[in-house]
Scaffold this active site. Structure first.
Site: not given
Ligand code: PLP
Length: 378
Positions: A45, A269
């Site tokens: 994602k 700044y």
């Molecule tokens: C993002 C996500 C993961 C992965 O988690 P990590 O800590 O990055 O391994 C697993 N399950 C769900 C539902 C997620 O949203």
């Protein structure tokens, strides 16, 4: 100077380098923790946590991943358009239009509320294809998910009905990366109870999944039929003692200007930094619009010629200033490592995260689109 041996192909000398061979190696490491029948879902994602969704997905698949996880249906469609045919699950909540997209592209959705059942039925009617669903239970995360105690015959009857292909049952742990195992064990017990109840109904779906990176590494009892690994795929540690994974991304720029200044010279700044001795002020073309966070002003280090140097003054939108001691050599064109290794020194995403009271996830997903990603393989 650049890790890929090229220096000019992007114009501005600021870019991130993703070692996809290490993504494959990290996936293979996780695959070895599982039994042959257990599936590895690579969570890609948010554009592969900022590493590039398609490149990451392909590398993880080379390492043994057989499923992909995304947050949005749109992210899944990008993978499908790249020719990726493995099962893809939308982990987050979906809007009606997103459920319709998922059904059309044979992407699995996460459901946990009756409103989604109605949206899915509408999409099924339009596309004349069943909706592939994973029922998500809230066992203690307190975010999306049907409260585990609300699972009942009506859900079973609906999901076994003709509109649905009931592929999976899932939950998500709130504290698997923390020091106390108790909250995770409690969540696991609630999940096991739900599975037991479904077994009594003869309604256990094929895929049962709960574990993220931390839980996969720490709690083998949470692996079920599939694990969902994100962070560790990118070589980022879900907890400080995590081992076996290799860092994947580095982020570099170049020295574009060096100016020798006396003590008492004000920088940036608001003049939040004033030199205390004769100093070489170095300009580097990266700023908060690139994801080099303003919160790191006067706190973060960069590496030049294998040594650490402090970022001084307020970080600007497109520039940072680095203080180099007067006696240290530095020249226009020197490579600047913002994230990654140079010689024996390393700037980790965890180090940068700590400077803003955050987590490595936010550092890597925060590197903006303006920073081109280049892909390295052996
Ligand atoms: C993002 C996500 C993961 C992965 O988690 P990590 O800590 O990055 O391994 C697993 N399950 C769900 C539902 C997620 O949203």
């Amino acid at each position: 100077m650049r890790p890929d041996g090229e220096s000019e192909h992007h114009g501005r000398p600021t870019g991130a380098f993703v070692d996809v061979a290490k993504i494959a190696a990290n996936a293979a490491y996780f695959k070895r923790l599982l039994s042959p029948s257990q599936q590895l879902m690579a969570v890609v994602k948010a554009d592969g946590y900022g590493h590039g969704g398609i490149e990451t997905a392909k590398a993880a698949m080379r390492g043994g991943a057989t499923w992909l996880g995304v947050a949005l249906a749109e992210e899944g469609i990008e993978l499908r358009k790249a020719g990726i045919g493995v099962p893809i699950l939308v982990l987050g909540p979906s809007h009606p239009s997103q459920i319709a997209l998922a059904v059309a592209h044979e992407i699995d959705v996460t459901i946990f509320d009756w409103s989604q059942i109605a949206w899915a039925k509408a999409a099924v009617l339009t596309h004349q294809k069943p909706c592939r669903v994973h029922l998500k239970l809230d066992t203690g995360m307190g975010r999306i998910g049907l409260p585990a105690e609300h699972l009942n015959e009506a859900w079973v009857e609906t999901l076994k009905g003709p509109d649905f292909n009931w592929v999976g049952l899932s939950t998500h742990f709130a504290s698997s990366d923390g020091n106390d195992p108790e909250p995770t064990k409690k969540q696991l017990l609630r999940f096991l109870d739900a599975i037991e109840w479904l077994r009594g109904q003869d309604a256990v779906p094929v895929q049962i999944h709960a574990a993220n990176s931390a839980a996969t590494l720490r709690f083998p009892g949470t692996h079920f039929t599939m694990v969902r690994v994100g962070l560790a795929l990118y070589g980022l540690k879900p907890y400080p003692a995590a081992t076996g994974i290799q860092a994947v991304m580095s982020w570099h720029s170049e020295v574009v200007y060096v100016k020798s200044v006396p003590a008492g010279f004000r920088v940036g700044y608001g003049a939040t930094y004033v030199t205390s001795e004769p100093t070489k002020l170095v300009s580097v073309p990266v700023g908060y619009a690139d994801g080099y966070r303003r919160a790191w002003s006067n706190r973060s280090d960069v590496l030049i010629r294998g040594r650490r140097h402090r970022v001084v003054g307020n970080i600007s939108m497109d520039q940072i200033t680095v203080a180099v001691r007067d006696q240290d050599p530095v020249a226009v064109g020197d490579q600047v490592t913002l994230l990654g290794c140079d010689g024996d020194e390393e700037i980790s995403a965890e180090e940068l995260a700590a400077l803003m009271d955050s987590i490595a996830y936010e550092v890597v997903t925060g590197i903006s689109k303006r920073v081109p990603r280049s892909y390295l393989s052996d």
